[in-house]
Design an enzyme around this catalytic site. Sequence first.
Site, PDB file in Angstrom:
ATOM      1  N   PHE A   1       0.815  -1.223   0.000  1.00  0.00           N
ATOM      2  CA  PHE A   1       0.000   0.000   0.000  1.00  0.00           C
ATOM      3  C   PHE A   1       0.842   1.263   0.000  1.00  0.00           C
ATOM      4  O   PHE A   1       0.363   2.336  -0.385  1.00  0.00           O
ATOM      5  CB  PHE A   1      -0.959  -0.006   1.196  1.00  0.00           C
ATOM      6  CG  PHE A   1      -0.363   0.433   2.499  1.00  0.00           C
ATOM      7  CD1 PHE A   1      -0.499   1.740   2.941  1.00  0.00           C
ATOM      8  CD2 PHE A   1       0.309  -0.463   3.318  1.00  0.00           C
ATOM      9  CE1 PHE A   1       0.029   2.154   4.142  1.00  0.00           C
ATOM     10  CE2 PHE A   1       0.845  -0.066   4.525  1.00  0.00           C
ATOM     11  CZ  PHE A   1       0.704   1.249   4.947  1.00  0.00           C
ATOM     12  N   LYS A   2       2.103   1.172   0.407  1.00  0.00           N
ATOM     13  CA  LYS A   2       2.950   2.363   0.445  1.00  0.00           C
ATOM     14  C   LYS A   2       3.138   2.973  -0.945  1.00  0.00           C
ATOM     15  O   LYS A   2       3.408   4.163  -1.076  1.00  0.00           O
ATOM     16  CB  LYS A   2       4.321   2.019   1.048  1.00  0.00           C
ATOM     17  CG  LYS A   2       4.265   1.432   2.452  1.00  0.00           C
ATOM     18  CD  LYS A   2       3.768   2.420   3.470  1.00  0.00           C
ATOM     19  CE  LYS A   2       3.638   1.808   4.852  1.00  0.00           C
ATOM     20  NZ  LYS A   2       4.886   1.537   5.537  1.00  0.00           N
ATOM     21  N   ASP A   3       2.960   2.169  -2.005  1.00  0.00           N
ATOM     22  CA  ASP A   3       3.070   2.706  -3.362  1.00  0.00           C
ATOM     23  C   ASP A   3       2.022   3.784  -3.627  1.00  0.00           C
ATOM     24  O   ASP A   3       2.250   4.690  -4.435  1.00  0.00           O
ATOM     25  CB  ASP A   3       2.879   1.592  -4.402  1.00  0.00           C
ATOM     26  CG  ASP A   3       4.055   0.637  -4.469  1.00  0.00           C
ATOM     27  OD1 ASP A   3       5.199   1.084  -4.332  1.00  0.00           O
ATOM     28  OD2 ASP A   3       3.813  -0.574  -4.663  1.00  0.00           O
TER      29      ASP A   3
END
Length: 475
Positions: free
Chosen positions: A112-114
């Site tokens: 999810f950090k993308d």
Amino acid sequence: MRYISTRGGMEPASFSEVLIEGLAPDGGLVVPATMPTIAREQLESWRRLDYPSLAAEVLGMFATDIPRPDLQAMTARAYSTDKFANEAIVPVTPIDDRVSLLGLSEGPTLAFKDMAMQFLGEAVEYVLQRKGGTLNIVGATSGDTGSAAEYAFRDKDSVAVFMLSPQGRMSDFQRAQMYSLTEPTIHNIAMEGVFDDAQNHLKALAGDLDFKRRYRIGAVNSINLGRVTAQTVYYVWAYLRLTDELSREQRESFEFSVTVPSGNFGNILAGHFAKSMGVPVRRLVLASNENNVLDEFFRTGVYRPRTSENTYLTSSPSMDISKASNLERFIFDLVGRDGLRLREAWAILDASGELDFSDHKDALRETYGFVSGSSTHDDRVATIRETFEDHGVLIDPHTADGVKVAREHLEDGVPMLVLETAKPAKFREIVVEATGEEPEIPEHLRYLLSAEQRVVEMTNDERALRNYIAEHALL
């Protein structure tokens, strides 16, 4: 839109200025001076937008100093189907008739950090091109921030990345994603200790204004407000997708709850922002693992961070954090957005090791909508197995923490969304333990596990870190 520090010692600044600076000069965290609001009519006007276009609209409420055409170009590049495997960018996948997953792991590093980091890479480059100069990003990762940052900035000639990670506390795939990169501007530093030790070094460097200016230090951890604002977008997207089939009358009374596996509190803080802006979120459900400091806080009102020695190594390693940086932004709201009261609270925390907000316990739930729970290794294994065998959906251990806790907070008539954190391929061992199945690694990433790795091992020593940065920084 102007931005201030939680500790009250910063002159109001623009989005572009705080994007580069990261931590505020007074050691606080940057927050909007006033939170923008979204009317229901405005939400409806966004319903047919694709994800990049919606991101431009939501981020445009924060980045008011960036011309809208430029912002639209940035979000179009950040959230392109060249980078994200799913055409929707963020798909919604039902597990059953009560719980759905918001798919945040379709990006280049499968986490999810993308979602925030791809935008941050575009935005930081944009600001640097207009200001001139270079930037040396120093970050800390418990697993996914590091690879997301490095993949977002690996092709930016004016940016170098120094990423600290705890030795032996990430999965094999997480290490392979980071340490296999060969760009000379990417520096992986595996430090002794735990994530909180690395984060403490990061904050110390950010608070040393002379060092920060001399070596042009910036941040991409969720202390950088650009991360949180970009994450706010998918809460808006989630509301729109959950209500696509409803009538206008049904939408007027619609609420949904969101469960967020949380370590450093950035992902769920974005939900707090979205709720404050007017997105009809009923409950923000925080899911912890065995490092359940935040769960204790939201149940009791007492915040008691643990020492490095008392931070557990778990099978959901990206959440092995005992002192969540972003909680300060929420506490700022809890104390009436009063910088003096925030500083006093943090002085008490530094002196005694805990903060007692038990007199605010009811407000945490009733005013702000927070509830919480925690999960163990056995819970994760059981949840991964059940979700796969009963519903045909394979999830990673952090998402499993979320699904387990979500089921404890279901309410009749209120859809529950769990924020997916990563693809199960990043955590092979526990997935095999739970299901007996090998998680599929995307074909274009299979080479990583056998690729040569490039990493500098370092003792838990701030002086050694400073010397390394000084020797390798872009100036």
